[in-house]
Design an enzyme around this catalytic site. Structure first.
Site, mmCIF file in Angstrom:
data_model
loop_
_atom_site.group_PDB
_atom_site.id
_atom_site.type_symbol
_atom_site.label_atom_id
_atom_site.label_comp_id
_atom_site.label_asym_id
_atom_site.label_seq_id
_atom_site.Cartn_x
_atom_site.Cartn_y
_atom_site.Cartn_z
ATOM 1 N N GLY A 248 3.473 -1.934 -5.005
ATOM 2 C CA GLY A 248 3.571 -1.440 -6.377
ATOM 3 C C GLY A 248 4.442 -0.197 -6.448
ATOM 4 O O GLY A 248 5.382 -0.031 -5.670
ATOM 5 N N SER A 249 4.104 0.686 -7.348
ATOM 6 C CA SER A 249 4.921 1.867 -7.587
ATOM 7 C C SER A 249 4.740 2.906 -6.486
ATOM 8 O O SER A 249 3.741 2.900 -5.749
ATOM 9 C CB SER A 249 4.548 2.500 -8.932
ATOM 10 O OG SER A 249 3.257 3.087 -8.853
ATOM 11 N N GLY A 253 1.324 4.116 -4.485
ATOM 12 C CA GLY A 253 1.291 4.132 -3.029
ATOM 13 C C GLY A 253 0.876 5.473 -2.464
ATOM 14 O O GLY A 253 0.123 5.541 -1.484
ATOM 15 N N GLU A 270 4.299 -1.172 0.495
ATOM 16 C CA GLU A 270 5.589 -1.742 0.089
ATOM 17 C C GLU A 270 5.776 -1.324 -1.356
ATOM 18 O O GLU A 270 5.198 -1.914 -2.258
ATOM 19 C CB GLU A 270 5.578 -3.263 0.266
ATOM 20 C CG GLU A 270 6.958 -3.883 0.314
ATOM 21 C CD GLU A 270 7.587 -4.022 -1.059
ATOM 22 O OE1 GLU A 270 8.505 -3.223 -1.371
ATOM 23 O OE2 GLU A 270 7.164 -4.902 -1.812
ATOM 24 N N CYS A 304 11.024 -5.682 -6.975
ATOM 25 C CA CYS A 304 11.230 -4.444 -6.215
ATOM 26 C C CYS A 304 12.580 -4.473 -5.509
ATOM 27 O O CYS A 304 13.114 -3.417 -5.155
ATOM 28 C CB CYS A 304 10.101 -4.231 -5.220
ATOM 29 S SG CYS A 304 9.835 -5.602 -4.093
#
Length: 518
Positions: A248-249, A253, A270, A304
């Site tokens: 995610g963002s 993270g 990730e 992403c």
């Protein structure tokens, strides 16, 4: 056209439908409908309401982790090839429901049909990969400095794996983690995006059906806990969760990493990607243009690995710019359920607002919109109630502040360069380090880009776009992208613990490093 009603029965969702409400947790195969205030479920295609989601409570999340912990104690002792057989059967079940599952992904994310089916294929592919991997969880035999001694290195199951996934790949990212985790002997608790809960329910239903008919599978091995960031925070803080894999963002993270690190747990991150491509004077411009358009506009720029920055050598900039503008003119924007559509909607109004704000700031910083950027109004193949935009291409004078930021939308900044070293430096100048590409027919340029002084990203491609990675290679990036690796190569080691064993098969007891004692 298809609707959720068409997909409920074949995907097993009907078993959990209660007066148009959907459970926030599936613990030990049992759906839980807590009294937590529900949230409406709407498709980004047309804003159509599909029902309401009842988020998992603290009790349900803890119960899910507890059940998974018990299941792990049994599953870790099942031989790895037998665990691979379970994942093979999951893959077969996904194959049988590929189309219906892809259609549900389209309804919840707005992906066009081919991209949604491609995502389901990723789940199938990773099942095939994990099945083969189940017979190749190799350790090492290491020579010893002591006579009649040897060292062994073994890999053992780790524990409960918490998976936090994002809306843009609602089954693929979970599958990368869960299928490898199961083959490695672990149990899984999944916290999907609150924007794609029905896809998560369908995937869970499919897996539970397979587990039910598999004799060696203990109850509770795969759990689902849905809701907002609160659910993710509970997983991150729970000492019974051995590894938290979060996609995610960057902000999300960092929060997860701090919580997991505070208890000395493991995290696999990730996160964001502000991806770039370099086009050199020797590039095949036709090939480059096709790759650039898909990487920048595919999934409405909501990958992403979507292409955000484009560095083009000044000798070919005008020619490539013309090709890109022409290609953007022919991008069909509309209902992703229609075969002719190439670009579906943004996920929600917030995504639209972020894109518009980024466009305004880019123009303020000297950028010029070459094409696109506007909102597409309802009519024809564009349903009302969704947030549809024209993919935007902007010419920028330099890599300004806004270019350093990732905007999760179809927004591509074009800049010119003179020296390849400068272009590589610009590629590396942002805080993210996920995906990158170079388009060249010069072997020396390609070598420089993928070499140690080249791209600092986890993915560095030659004559291939930044998006569309295969499952055989490890996926992930550096810097603010988090450093994690999922899917192929040796990413399986994330889901296991390593043990080094020293074996003495002689009668003497020599000490290492020549130490004498006694």
């Amino acid at each position: 056209m298809y609707t959720l009603t068409d997909l409920v029965a074949p995907l097993g969702l009907d078993r959990w439908q209660q007066a148009d409400c959907w459970p926030g947790a599936v613990v030990d195969g049992i759906a839980h409908y807590p009294s937590t205030p529900p949230g409406p479920l709407r498709s980004p295609i047309d804003g159509c309401r599909h029902g309401e989601l009842l988020p998992a409570s603290v009790v349900e999340v803890r119960a899910a982790v507890g059940c998974a912990s018990v299941a792990f104690e049994a599953w870790r002792n099942v031989p790895a090839p037998r665990r691979g057989e379970l994942v093979r059967r999951i893959g077969d079940a996904v194959r049988a429901r590929k189309r219906a599952l892809a259609q549900l992904i389209t309804l919840e994310t707005g992906k066009i049909a081919s991209e949604a089916e491609g995502e389901v294929q990723e789940w199938i592919d990773v099942c095939d990969y994990a099945t083969g991997l189940s017979r190749q969880l190799h350790g090492l035999t290491i020579v010893s400095e002591r006579a009649q001694h040897r060292l062994l290195e073994q890999w053992h199951p780790l524990g409960v794996i918490g998976v936090i996934s994002a809306f843009n790949f609602p089954v693929a990212v979970w599958a990368w983690n869960a299928m490898l985790a199961l083959v490695c002997g672990n149990a899984v608790v999944w916290k999907p995006s609150e924007k794609t809960p029905l896809t998560a329910l369908a995937a869970t239903a499919l897996v539970l059906d397979v587990l039910h008919d598999f004799d060696d599978a203990p109850a509770g091995m795969v759990q689902l806990a849905q809701g907002d960031a609160t659910v993710g925070a509970l997983l991150a803080a729970d000492t019974h969760v051995a590894l938290v894999s979060a996609t995610g963002s960057v902000g999300m993270g960092r929060t997860v990493a701090r919580s997991v690190a505070a208890r000395l747990g493991r995290s696999l991150l990730e996160l964001g990607g502000n991806n770039a491509a370099i086009v050199t004077p020797s590039a095949d411009l036709e090939l480059a243009a096709r790759a650039i358009v898909f990487a920048a506009a595919g999934t409405c720029g909501q990958r992403c690995t979507s292409l955000r920055r484009l560095f083009v050598h000044e000798d070919v900039a005008e020619k490539l710019q013309e090709k890109l503008v022409t290609a953007y003119q022919h991008l069909s924007v509309g209902d992703p359920r229609l075969p002719a559509t190439l670009v579906g909607p943004l996920i929600d109004e917030a995504a639209l607002n972020h894109m518009q704000a980024a466009l305004m700031r880019a123009e303020h910083e000297g950028g010029h919109v070459l094409i696109g950027g506007g909102q597409v109004r309802a009519g024809g193949n564009v349903p009302g109630g969704g947030h549809y935009v024209r993919p935007a291409l902007l010419a920028m004078p330099e890599q300004t502040d806004i270019v350093h930021q990732e905007t999760f939308a179809p927004l591509l900044y074009l800049m010119r360069y003179t020296r390849l070293d400068d272009a590589i430096a610009l590629n590396n100048a942002v805080s993210q380090g996920l995906s990158s590409a170079i388009f060249t027919t010069d072997l020396r340029e390609a070598g420089a880009f993928i070499g140690p002084a080249g791209s600092d990203c986890g993915l560095a491609n030659v004559n291939v776009g930044t998006s569309g990675a295969e499952i055989g290679g490890a996926f992930g990036g550096e810097k603010n992208t988090g450093g994690g690796r999922e899917s192929g190569s040796d990413a399986w080691k994330n889901y296991m613990r390593r043990a080094t064993n020293t074996l003495n098969d002689g009668n003497a007891l020599p000490l290492a490093q020549g130490v004498r004692f006694g």
